[in-house]
Design a protein around this motif. Structure first.
Motif, short mmCIF file in Angstrom:
data_model
loop_
_atom_site.label_atom_id
_atom_site.label_comp_id
_atom_site.label_asym_id
_atom_site.label_seq_id
_atom_site.Cartn_x
_atom_site.Cartn_y
_atom_site.Cartn_z
N ASP A 182 1.09 -1.22 -0.06
CA ASP A 182 0.12 0.05 0.14
C ASP A 182 0.79 1.23 0.13
OD1 ASP A 182 -1.72 1.95 0.31
OD2 ASP A 182 -2.81 1.04 2.06
N ARG A 183 0.69 2.09 -1.15
CA ARG A 183 1.46 3.17 -1.27
C ARG A 183 1.08 4.29 -0.34
NH1 ARG A 183 5.80 2.26 -5.45
NH2 ARG A 183 5.41 0.06 -5.54
N SER A 184 -0.07 4.45 -0.06
CA SER A 184 -0.59 5.59 0.55
C SER A 184 0.02 5.93 2.04
CB SER A 184 -2.13 5.53 0.84
OG SER A 184 -2.53 4.29 1.30
N ILE A 185 0.31 4.82 2.90
CA ILE A 185 0.92 5.04 4.01
C ILE A 185 2.35 5.52 3.98
CG2 ILE A 185 1.75 3.77 5.97
CD1 ILE A 185 -0.19 1.48 5.46
N LEU A 200 12.34 2.68 5.13
CA LEU A 200 12.93 1.43 4.62
C LEU A 200 12.63 0.59 5.89
CD1 LEU A 200 14.08 -0.26 2.32
CD2 LEU A 200 16.30 0.23 3.53
N LEU A 201 12.95 0.86 6.94
CA LEU A 201 13.07 -0.18 8.16
C LEU A 201 11.77 -0.29 8.66
CD1 LEU A 201 16.63 0.42 9.99
CD2 LEU A 201 15.75 -1.73 8.62
N ARG A 202 10.96 0.84 9.04
CA ARG A 202 9.78 0.95 9.68
C ARG A 202 8.34 0.45 8.66
NH1 ARG A 202 10.89 5.50 13.34
NH2 ARG A 202 12.83 4.90 14.45
N LEU A 203 8.63 0.76 7.54
CA LEU A 203 7.54 0.61 6.65
C LEU A 203 7.50 -0.67 5.84
CD1 LEU A 203 6.43 4.04 6.16
CD2 LEU A 203 5.20 2.53 7.55
N THR A 204 8.68 -0.27 4.91
CA THR A 204 8.87 -1.30 4.06
C THR A 204 8.92 -2.79 4.24
OG1 THR A 204 9.83 0.46 2.79
CG2 THR A 204 9.80 -1.43 1.66
N VAL A 205 10.21 -2.91 5.28
CA VAL A 205 10.59 -4.36 5.88
C VAL A 205 9.33 -4.92 6.38
CG1 VAL A 205 12.03 -5.28 7.29
CG2 VAL A 205 12.89 -3.77 5.87
N GLU B 264 3.81 -0.39 -10.30
CA GLU B 264 2.76 -0.45 -9.36
C GLU B 264 1.60 -1.01 -9.92
OE1 GLU B 264 0.54 2.89 -6.70
OE2 GLU B 264 2.60 3.28 -7.48
N GLY B 265 0.94 -2.17 -8.92
CA GLY B 265 -0.12 -2.88 -9.29
C GLY B 265 -1.44 -2.27 -9.03
N LEU B 266 -2.62 -3.04 -9.26
CA LEU B 266 -3.75 -2.46 -9.13
C LEU B 266 -4.29 -2.03 -7.78
CD1 LEU B 266 -5.85 -4.45 -11.65
CD2 LEU B 266 -4.88 -2.46 -12.07
#
Lengths: 288, 271, 425
Positions: A182-185, A200-205, B264-266
């Motif tokens: 989810d990109r919005s976060i 990177l560490l707190r969200l992506t991982v 980016e996917g859907l």
């Protein structure tokens, strides 16, 4: 809870794969387990019970191979997966110029022919190879490093070689997974001024945890079965410093007097190790 | 751009450039070697030469390239399509329709994955001999179609598949198969792209099992050809490099095309 | 577009269906041969097949080229599985591994002494394939050792051909250090993954890892001790004597590229590789391989070489044996041809009388190299390679760092023996 109707759907999606696995794996597994209880030269086999398991404990070559394999696992796998993640995140950036080319370039090592790659790696790390020449030119060392002739350095070469070959491969899985988070976060955090390394560490991982777990387990299995690199670059040497369990199994089957039963026993050592390590990794992933 | 992000950006390019250089170098060397004579390759010549046509001709007189590439292509196409289809369905099934029993079953599969192939090769060979399937494409394809590795991959990747999507589709009256085909498949485009690359590569480079079950010259694959060229007492590395490039390019191409799906996917838009 | 794709798919299916389930039937009178190296073994076999056409026009010889390791993997997997379907009729086997195959896959090979007169072949080569009363091979290429060196570079350092002839390894080390100091060219390259030097030194003294009865013969074996001492001395000389190499490409590149000035521990089959550096024509010579500095060691030994074997499972056994007997064990002219074309130096003794074997080679400054090799091949001491040579090789390689560090030779030998013993079960 699943309703009965949907669970039928679940089983029918799984079944084709399960049936095939059943046909092609159950008999070979049982057969190899049975074989591991036998001793003898070539096909002149006799029942030996636990003889092969007892042989493991007294076999200095096996113990060396076990040590090397675990060493490669502990040192190399974390480095490779961290690097793969960093590359994936960098190459996920839409505004990055030429990212298709960068991606392909970093993926290339795992498709480069093993033959070419091993010949070249050996020559690069040769006594008078380009690596030593560069290090000496930069005054990092005043003597050429005995990369392939010293047991310790040979291990370093193997670790470099595996990392070089497989980082791009692991990167693909991260790249694919990054598309489904989810990109919005992420966007919000960026606006809030959270610095890149913290994102990177707190969200992506955390969001990639299932894939990280997958890659750790697959790399564990891959490293425990490590064969191509050591076979082609060092042949397990010098002095068995890079001998792995898989290469030892190969030697027991094809290079030495064939000891099919004992080779099978060593194979199941790998299975036991994977069982223990995967269980640990699943536990760690759950606790986080 | 702020000065900080400009520095960061430059550092990214520098790092990626360096990594790309190191990654590409052996590939470049392979391309260069393809155009040089055996002695030049052995002496580490790093610039393009004029032996490309000679090396090509030499390879073609030794190997029936058309036949070999046909074999590799057929094996890889069938293997990739069947493996991705069957194994993705199973991975989806394991994750979406979870139950305690299925989880245990899955752990068992993971253990099976860790058994070195060498241990199972001889009994598997006996099975195919008894079935009369030696030296056939079926013998190469069948054991690999249900790939635990790909099942595991799809199971993990499916954890990111939003349940809301599935619930919405159910309300719309779609059955489970339709959900899998019409909702899951497009959403997981990038996962499928990655799996296709990986499986394609595994099939194209498959070595040990094809070596064992294929028995005649007209069934050889490109990987086996490269292997036999190198094992000569006096291998011509120029010719070997031509074969190695041919053996490498298809996977590169497949990757280059499919990596475009890593956008980016859907999901991002739906949530 | 869609229909085009369909047509293509259908065509693909049709073409594939043939191979999808049915293994093509083997022709009657078709003799299949497995070997490695198309340009060497394959070309020699092809020449033999062409000649056999005149004798038996109905028999087809089909050649299947595999990497050496691949061939061994396939063969062993089939033997172990008990499946004979798809095995060849004739197969090439490395001499060093012959006993291992003959003894661990008992009954898989056909004895040939009834059909072939083995007294026509070099005795050491016959010994390799003998189990009890039976001889199983058609002896093919020899691994007779030669000491290849750059005569121009040695002349520069003040050495003539006579100085290189019939020397010991200790003398070789002295010359090597001197030449390196004077010209900068090492006379030797060492690969830490290669145990062949030990085997060569042992066989030059008529000794081996095992007694003729197959018992481990390392502790108390004077030749083995001398070999370890000699090799330790080389390792300890380091940069002043040798160049480290890793793997075949670097090994051959080191001398074809002109850096290393000699190839002292090799077999006659390296000739093609040496000659591939056309710019060095006239600058090479071959001397007898150095010997160990002990009583009974000769300036001749063996490295590598392989022979043809017929499988018991073969349906075309009669044709296969007849083919070997009619061409490989009879046609001296055939051996002239493959010597000239492939540089295949075989062990069929009557062939030595032919013209090709006494011809001078300008690449080697007009030296009659084949004639020299013919002399040396007869001096090779027959030994029984046994079934555990690979295990002992591995045990020796594990001690190379100890040898380089100058540790006690007796301790090193005990360690090698201990590891070999634990592996030999």
């Amino acid at each position: 809870m699943q309703s009965r109707r949907t669970d039928i759907w679940g089983w029918s999606l799984i079944m084709p794969a399960l049936v095939l696995l059943g046909i092609f794996m159950i008999y070979p597994i049982l057969s190899s387990l049975w074989l591991s209880l036998h001793t003898g030269k070539g096909m002149n086999l006799s029942f030996g019970g636990a003889a092969n398991i007892l042989r493991l404990a007294e076999d200095p070559v096996f113990l060396r191979a076990l040590f090397n394999t675990l060493l490669f696992l502990v040192v190399q796998v974390p480095i490779m997966i961290a690097l793969a993640l960093v590359f994936a995140v960098a190459l996920d950036d839409r505004t990055l110029w030429g990212r298709a080319w960068f991606r392909t370039a970093i993926f290339l090592p795992c498709v480069t022919s093993l033959v070419t790659y091993s010949v070249l790696f050996k020559s690069m790390f040769a006594h008078d190879g380009v690596v030593n020449d560069t290090l000496m030119f930069l005054n990092f060392v005043d003597q050429p490093i005995p990369w392939l002739t010293d047991p310790g350095w040979a291990r370093v070469v193997i670790i470099i070689a595996i990392t070089w070959r497989w980082t791009g491969y692991n990167m693909i899985f991260f790249l694919a997974a990054l598309q489904n988070i989810d990109r919005s976060i992420y966007e919000q955090a960026r606006i809030d001024g959270v610095p890149a390394h913290a994102r990177l560490l707190r969200l992506t991982v955390p969001m990639l945890k299932p894939i990280i777990l997958f890659l750790f387990i697959m790399s564990t299995i891959g490293t425990l079965q490590l064969f191509d690199e050591v076979m082609n670059i060092t042949e397990g040497g010098p002095a068995d410093a890079t001998l792995t369990l898989s290469l030892y199994i190969y030697n027991l089957t094809f290079k030495f007097m064939p000891s099919y039963g004992y080779a099978s026993t060593v194979s199941y050592v790998i299975v036991v190790l994977v069982a223990i390590l995967s269980w640990l990794q699943f536990r760690l992933a759950r606790d986080k | 751009m702020s000065p900080v992000s400009r520095i960061l950006r430059s550092a990214t390019y520098l790092g990626l450039g360096l990594a790309a250089l190191i990654s590409v170098f052996p590939f470049y060397w392979m391309l260069v070697s393809m155009t040089n004579s055996a002695v030049e390759v052995a002496n580490g010549k790093l610039t393009f030469g004029d032996q490309l046509i000679a090396n090509f001709q030499s390879l073609l007189t030794e190997v029936d390239m058309v036949r070999v590439l046909f074999n590799s292509t057929v094996i890889t196409l069938f293997g990739t399509i069947l493996t991705v289809a069957l194994s993705s369905a199973a991975g989806y099934g394991f994750e979406i329709f979870r139950s305690r029993f299925k989880d245990h079953l899955f752990s068992l599969l993971l253990l099976m994955l860790s058994i070195p192939f060498g241990a199972m090769m001889i009994p598997l060979f006996v099975m195919f001999a008894k079935a009369g399937l030696l030296n056939s494409f079926a013998a190469i394809l069948l054991p690999g179609i249900a790939s635990i590795f790909i099942v595991f991959y799809f199971r993990q990747a499916t954890k990111a598949f939003p349940h809301e999507l599935r619930d919405a589709a159910r309300i719309d009256g779609l059955n489970e198969l339709q959900i899998f085909l019409r909702i899951y498949l497009p959403v997981m485009r990038s996962t499928y792209a990655a799996a296709t690359v990986i499986v394609f590569m595994a099939n194209w480079n498959a070595y040990l099992w094809p070596l064992i079950v294929l028995q005649t010259n007209d069934m050889k694959t490109i990987t086996l050809v490269v292997s036999s060229l190198v094992s000569a007492y006096n291998p011509n590395y120029g010719v070997v490099s031509v074969a190695a490039v041919i053996a490498t390019l298809p996977t590169c191409l497949v990757f280059f095309i499919l990596q475009r799906s890593f956008v980016e996917g859907l999901t991002g838009g739906v949530k | 577009m869609a229909s085009k794709t369909k047509t293509f798919t259908r065509a693909l299916f049709a073409a594939t269906a043939i191979h999808l389930f049915a293994a093509p039937a083997v022709l009657a009178g078709e003799v299949t041969v497995w070997f490695w190296d198309t340009k060497f073994n394959g070309a020699a076999m092809q020449e033999a097949a062409n000649r056999y056409k005149a004798v038996a026009p109905d028999t087809t010889i089909t050649l299947v080229d595999l990497a050496k390791a691949d061939l061994e993997t396939k063969l062993q997997t089939q033997f172990a599985s008990g499946v004979t379907d798809g095995l060849p009729d004739i197969v090439l086997i490395d001499d060093l591994r012959a006993q291992l195959y003959l003894q661990s896959f008992t009954g898989s090979f056909e004895p040939l002494n009834g059909a072939i007169d083995h007294s026509q072949f070099a005795p050491y080569k016959v010994a390799v394939a003998t189990v009890g009363e039976n001889i199983y091979s058609l002896p093919f290429d020899s691994g007779v050792a030669g000491f290849y060196y750059r005569s121009d570079i040695l002349a520069e350092a003040g050495y003539a051909a006579a100085d290189m002839t019939d020397i010991t390894w200790d003398r070789f080390i002295e010359i090597g250090i001197d030449v390196k100091a004077k010209t900068g060219h090492p006379l030797l390259s060492i690969d830490m993954a290669n145990a062949a030097p030990f085997r060569m030194m042992l066989q030059s003294a008529g000794s081996w890892y095992f007694t003729p009865e197959g018992e481990l013969n390392l502790v108390g074996n004077a030749a083995f001790k001398k070999a370890i001492e000699t090799y330790s001395k080389m390792l300890q000389a380091g940069d002043t004597l040798w160049k480290p190499v890793s793997g075949w490409a670097e090994y051959t590149g080191a001398f074809t590229g002109g850096e290393v000035a000699a190839v002292p521990m090799t077999g006659v089959w390296i000739t093609g590789t040496v000659k591939s550096a056309a710019d060095q024509a006239g600058k090479w010579a071959v001397a007898p391989v150095p010997r160990l500095d002990i009583e009974g060691s000769v300036n001749a030994t063996n490295h590598g070489g392989s022979s043809w074997y017929v499988l018991s499972s073969s349906a075309e056994k009669t044709e296969a044996i007849d083919f070997l007997a009619q061409v490989w064990a009879k046609d001296a002219d055939f051996y002239q041809k493959i010597l000239v074309d492939q540089g295949a130096f075989a062990t069929f003794l009557p062939a030595r009388e032919g013209a090709a074997y006494s011809s001078a080679d300008d690449f080697f400054g007009g030296q009659t190299v084949w004639k020299d090799f013919s002399t040396w091949v007869q001096q090779i001491r027959p030994v029984n390679y046994g079934i555990f040579a690979g295990e002992v090789d591995a045990a020796i390689l594990a001690q190379l760092p100890a040898m380089a560090a100058g540790e006690n030779v007796d301790t090193i030998i005990e360690n090698i023996a201990a590891q070999a013993k634990s592996a030999m079960q």
